[in-house]
Write a protein that holds these residues in place. Structure first.
Motif, short mmCIF file in Angstrom:
data_model
loop_
_atom_site.label_atom_id
_atom_site.label_comp_id
_atom_site.label_asym_id
_atom_site.label_seq_id
_atom_site.Cartn_x
_atom_site.Cartn_y
_atom_site.Cartn_z
N ALA A 12 0.83 -1.22 0.00
CA ALA A 12 0.00 0.00 0.00
C ALA A 12 0.86 1.26 0.00
O ALA A 12 0.50 2.27 -0.61
N HIS A 15 1.66 3.36 -3.11
CA HIS A 15 0.69 4.28 -3.71
C HIS A 15 0.96 5.74 -3.33
O HIS A 15 0.33 6.65 -3.87
N ILE A 81 -4.38 5.38 4.11
CA ILE A 81 -4.16 3.93 4.13
C ILE A 81 -4.55 3.45 5.53
O ILE A 81 -3.99 3.90 6.53
N ARG A 113 -9.03 9.43 -1.63
CA ARG A 113 -8.94 7.99 -1.95
C ARG A 113 -8.55 7.21 -0.70
O ARG A 113 -7.47 7.40 -0.15
N LEU A 115 -7.61 3.78 0.91
CA LEU A 115 -7.07 2.47 0.52
C LEU A 115 -7.03 1.58 1.77
O LEU A 115 -6.49 1.98 2.80
N THR A 212 -10.20 1.54 -2.58
CA THR A 212 -9.28 0.52 -3.10
C THR A 212 -8.98 -0.48 -2.00
O THR A 212 -8.84 -0.09 -0.84
N GLN A 224 -4.75 -6.33 -5.60
CA GLN A 224 -5.23 -4.95 -5.42
C GLN A 224 -6.42 -4.76 -6.33
O GLN A 224 -6.36 -5.11 -7.50
#
Ligand code: 5RP
Length: 230
Positions: A12, A15, A81, A113, A115, A212, A224
């Motif tokens: 992760a 990213h 994350i 975003r 994740l 995600t 993923q």
């Protein structure tokens, strides 16, 4: 299990891009993300600022040399994350096993975003069958909230620390861990019902917040995928 957590957590961190404001989740999987991010900051001279979702993550990030920002310095967060206790096929989740649900949800709501990093054991068909739903409550209102949660069909326990002391969150609140027989049939409706109870600060239901998924197996293989269309 911890090989899977390490693989997902480290994958992760790839990213993260230069210049990003990054929400830093909480838990044993995200710990590997923090370690990999710290490596990338050292080696690639990546410039980022992290927004921690708990005091625990704040301490870990500081110890690793990850620059941090206060939430009031930040309007939006590029990427967060975070871990999960359960995630279903729609990417709806139960979070809060580590007690950080409130700050995690505040940060997720500011995030472009989100994740999610998990080992495969966290993927479930229905939320709440295995893992109890954490609900953060104001201590004053605990008994009243517990009665209302009981009326929704759940059995609850007050989360304890070291066996005999009521656990407190980073925000000074308590947690009721709630078990719904057969699991949670309609997570969105339950989230709304819980939000309506005075004294509930936040529930660990995260609906539509994840974008995600990074999931790993015990052999270290990482998959993923983006959230399926709703
Ligand atoms: C903390 C959380 C964590 O993200 C969740 O408990 C997962 O933790 P771990 O990666 O240690 O299994 O919601 O409040």
């Amino acid at each position: 299990m911890s090989r899977a957590k390490e693989a997902a957590g480290r994958a992760a961190a790839e990213h993260i891009r230069d210049g990003m404001t990054v929400g830093l989740g909480t838990g044993s999987t995200v710990r590997f993300t923090l370690e990999r991010l710290a490596e990338r900051i050292r080696v690639e001279r990546l410039v980022v600022r992290g927004v921690p979702t708990s005091l625990d993550t704040e301490h870990k990030a500081r110890a690793l040399g990850i620059p941090l920002a206060l939430l009031e310095e930040v309007e939006t967060i590029d990427l967060t994350i975070d871990g999960a206790d359960e995630i279903d096929a729609r990417f709806d989740m139960i979070k809060g096993g580590g007690g950080a649900l409130l700050r995690e949800k505040v940060v997720a709501a500011l995030t472009k975003r989100e994740l999610i990093v998990v080992d495969r054991s966290k993927m479930v068909e229905r939320l709440g069958v295995r893992f109890p739903l954490p609900v953060e409550v104001v201590p004053f209102a605990r008994a009243a909230v517990a009665r209302r949660i009981g009326a929704l069909g759940a059995a609850w326990t007050v989360r304890m620390r070291d066996g005999n002391e009521v656990a407190r969150t980073d925000n000074g609140n308590e947690i009721l861990d709630c078990r719904f027989p057969g699991g949670i049939a309609d997570a969105a409706a339950l989230e709304r019902a819980l939000d309506e109870i005075p004294g509930v600060v936040e529930s660990g239901l995260f609906i539509g917040l994840a974008h995600t998924l990074v999931v790993a197996d015990d052999d270290g293989r990482v998959e993923q995928r983006p959230r399926p269309a709703r």
